[in-house]
Design an enzyme around this catalytic site. Sequence first.
Site: not given
Length: 362
Positions: A15, A109-110
Amino acid sequence: MPADQPAHRKIIHIDMDAFYASVEQRDHPELRGKPVAVGGAALRGVVAAASYEARVFGVRSAMPSVTAARLCPDLIFVRHRFDVYRAVSAQIRDIFADYTPLVEPLSLDEAYLDVTDHLWPGQTATQVAREIRARIHETTRLTASAGVSYNKFLAKLASDQNKPDGLCVITPERGPDFVLALPVGKFHGIGPATAGKMQAMGIQTGADLRAQPLEFLRARFGKSGQYYWNISRGIDHRQVRPDRVRKSVGAENTYFTDLMTLAEANDALVPLADKVWRHLDARELCGRTVTLKVKFADFHQITRARTLPRPVASQAEMLAIAGELAAMVLPDARGVRLLGITLSGFDHENPVEHVQLRLFDE
């Protein structure tokens, strides 16, 4: 560790830390160390992301910009640059691909990575997570947090433990008891509405959840009851699925004070539409069907939908359609407890699986 939980799985959840805001601080040195919000500063603007310096003041994603500015008078607003965020995300995914083909992105983003069958002799998943974080920093000059465990649920919980720029490992021995002291609202898969319902029943923590019989959870929460029973024991059988197909993108919010008028509902729809549209824009998606979800104070729930013969052209059009759908059912004397907007009917060339966005930072 529970006997029915495979012991050999090695799952990593990566993350990025305050991704959009961190990219802006990286590219604009004058913003480093300062409270930054990505989003519009206008009256109806919404915070898309907040730097950690801004979060100290209580600024969070999906918060109205006027509220954020009131909480942090020195807050600096910058416009989003999704083309840049997508490019950075592509760099990060290239790094993931060097370690395993089993990568399940959740957003720009993860992502989850299953490295079970892709470790060198003597190599551990923890070592891989450290190496990935180091390479992300070397390549992008951004930091990432990682969680390592034997299933997806615990890996995601772990990645949030030592943010920012942290690493947490939950071993099979620790897993079943790791969740006991955590508030149920911290559990991935338990949203604000469900957490509130559980808390009203006296279920505050993982220990409280584990104390409930499976029959009780099934009776109160339907099919999800089995999942809640499992995760309270550190069990999660879901596989990392790199090829899963999304069919819709939605956002919803539960309100502490019931919405009583159509005007209040229309105002509440603005950040929902913004959240959905930003996610669509980031993934270059377009859909034809707008669905409005309304849950009343008595927990009765309805949906209304409209399908266009073409893709929805803009966030403003999606918001306008949602407003028209709301006008069909509101105002209602019961008051509105929850509102949600979903866009579906994506082009066959670019299908996606359903993802539900929450209006707070993970």
